[in-house]
Scaffold this active site. Structure first.
Site, PDB file in Angstrom:
ATOM      1  N   GLU A  16      33.970  33.669  33.973  1.00 16.04           N
ATOM      2  CA  GLU A  16      35.292  33.149  33.605  1.00 16.04           C
ATOM      3  C   GLU A  16      35.456  31.707  34.069  1.00 16.04           C
ATOM      4  O   GLU A  16      36.000  30.864  33.345  1.00 16.04           O
ATOM      5  CB  GLU A  16      36.375  34.035  34.206  1.00 16.04           C
ATOM      6  CG  GLU A  16      36.428  35.411  33.581  1.00 16.04           C
ATOM      7  CD  GLU A  16      37.291  36.371  34.385  1.00 16.04           C
ATOM      8  OE1 GLU A  16      38.025  37.140  33.748  1.00 16.04           O
ATOM      9  OE2 GLU A  16      37.238  36.351  35.626  1.00 16.04           O
ATOM     10  N   GLY A  82      41.748  47.064  36.006  1.00 15.03           N
ATOM     11  CA  GLY A  82      41.673  48.411  35.462  1.00 15.03           C
ATOM     12  C   GLY A  82      43.051  48.808  34.951  1.00 15.03           C
ATOM     13  O   GLY A  82      44.062  48.589  35.628  1.00 15.03           O
ATOM     14  N   MET A 196      42.288  43.309  42.650  1.00 19.66           N
ATOM     15  CA  MET A 196      42.022  43.133  44.077  1.00 19.66           C
ATOM     16  C   MET A 196      42.518  41.812  44.684  1.00 19.66           C
ATOM     17  O   MET A 196      42.264  41.573  45.857  1.00 19.66           O
ATOM     18  CB  MET A 196      40.521  43.276  44.340  1.00 19.66           C
ATOM     19  CG  MET A 196      39.941  44.634  43.975  1.00 19.66           C
ATOM     20  SD  MET A 196      38.161  44.780  44.320  1.00 19.66           S
ATOM     21  CE  MET A 196      38.130  44.693  46.109  1.00 19.66           C
ATOM     22  N   GLU A 197      43.219  40.978  43.915  1.00 23.26           N
ATOM     23  CA  GLU A 197      43.577  39.660  44.452  1.00 23.26           C
ATOM     24  C   GLU A 197      45.007  39.202  44.188  1.00 23.26           C
ATOM     25  O   GLU A 197      45.578  38.446  44.983  1.00 23.26           O
ATOM     26  CB  GLU A 197      42.633  38.576  43.884  1.00 23.26           C
ATOM     27  CG  GLU A 197      41.194  38.704  44.262  1.00 23.26           C
ATOM     28  CD  GLU A 197      40.391  39.623  43.343  1.00 23.26           C
ATOM     29  OE1 GLU A 197      39.328  40.112  43.754  1.00 23.26           O
ATOM     30  OE2 GLU A 197      40.873  39.864  42.205  1.00 23.26           O
ATOM     31  N   ASP A 220      38.620  48.373  31.874  1.00 22.29           N
ATOM     32  CA  ASP A 220      38.347  49.798  32.001  1.00 22.29           C
ATOM     33  C   ASP A 220      39.656  50.503  32.305  1.00 22.29           C
ATOM     34  O   ASP A 220      40.699  49.863  32.439  1.00 22.29           O
ATOM     35  CB  ASP A 220      37.322  50.056  33.114  1.00 22.29           C
ATOM     36  CG  ASP A 220      37.755  49.433  34.429  1.00 22.29           C
ATOM     37  OD1 ASP A 220      38.642  50.010  35.088  1.00 22.29           O
ATOM     38  OD2 ASP A 220      37.234  48.363  34.792  1.00 22.29           O
TER      39      ASP A 220
END
Length: 253
Positions: A16, A82, A196-197, A220
């Site tokens: 990215e 996710g 996660m961030e 996902d």
């Protein structure tokens, strides 16, 4: 003299960031605190691009450096997540309306999810910045095959991808089982996605009063199949979405 507006672009994964740098014709590397910050322009807008690294602490450090060292006036985070909300499918994009830390629990001293000494559990993103990103995402997803190519659309079965806006949950754990996903939905039924961030960056931006927005491509369903072809999805879908959405956003300014 007031400095020119400067946007911070935070990418979650190397492909990215590479896609972002490909759109910056004059990027200059500035290493700080074991990170490479890339200063340049995107469509005549001054930007600083950087890899967040994984996890809340790493992301918070990155955001703080963008604000304090590079003096950005807004931060945009782009990455994957996710999907946990109903109707949030692989290939959709979630533009965050707010963030919470699903692994924050200092109870009984403080209510579950509340960040101690702040009185806050949910950190809102900037409405105007998020609306601009959402509009750009809608434009890109309406022609997903043009951005990704027909082969990628077919490979990942990206049928009529949608843009969602709402709560994203963050935590220092890769949620990758059906049991964990179900537990998260039970604890935070409003959550559309998990990563996660983002919540850490949102908290830093609140502390500094810097506008923040985030978009996450759903890779996902945060279940037992969450690891399947993840890096290929990043390369073939998420990184291309990110570059195209940011391009549309900057062109709209």
């Amino acid at each position: 003299m007031k400095s020119a507006p400067r946007a911070g672009i935070v990418a979650a994964m190397h492909p990215e960031l590479a896609a972002v740098l490909a759109a910056m014709p004059d990027e200059r590397r500035q290493p700080v605190a074991t990170r490479d910050f890339w200063c340049g322009h995107w469509a005549a807008h001054e930007v600083v691009a950087v890899l967040s690294r994984v996890g809340k602490v790493a992301a918070a450090t990155t955001a703080t450096l963008l604000i304090e060292r590079f003096k950005v006036d807004r931060i945009v985070f782009t990455g994957t997540a996710g999907g946990v909300g109903d109707g949030v499918r692989v290939g959709d994009v979630v533009v965050a309306g707010s963030f919470m830390q699903h692994d924050m629990d200092a109870s009984p001293l403080f209510p579950r999810f509340e960040v101690p000494l702040t009185g806050v559990a949910r950190f809102d993103t900037d409405s105007d910045l998020s609306t601009g990103l959402a509009r750009a995402a809608q434009t890109v997803l309406a022609r997903a095959a043009d951005t990704l190519g027909a082969d990628a659309v077919a490979e990942f079965d990206l049928q009529a991808p949608r843009v969602h806006r709402g709560l994203i949950a963050s935590g220092d754990r890769f949620v990758a089982t059906s049991a964990e996903s179900a537990a998260l939905r039970a604890a935070l039924p409003e959550a559309l996605a998990v990563e996660m961030e983002g919540a850490a960056v949102a908290q830093v931006c609140r502390d500094f009063n810097v506008p923040f927005a985030a978009l996450r491509t759903i890779s996902d369903r945060a279940d037992d199949a969450a690891h399947v072809d993840f890096m290929r999805f990043i390369d073939q879908v998420a990184s291309r979405y990110s570059a195209a959405i940011l391009e549309a956003y900057f062109e709209s300014l």
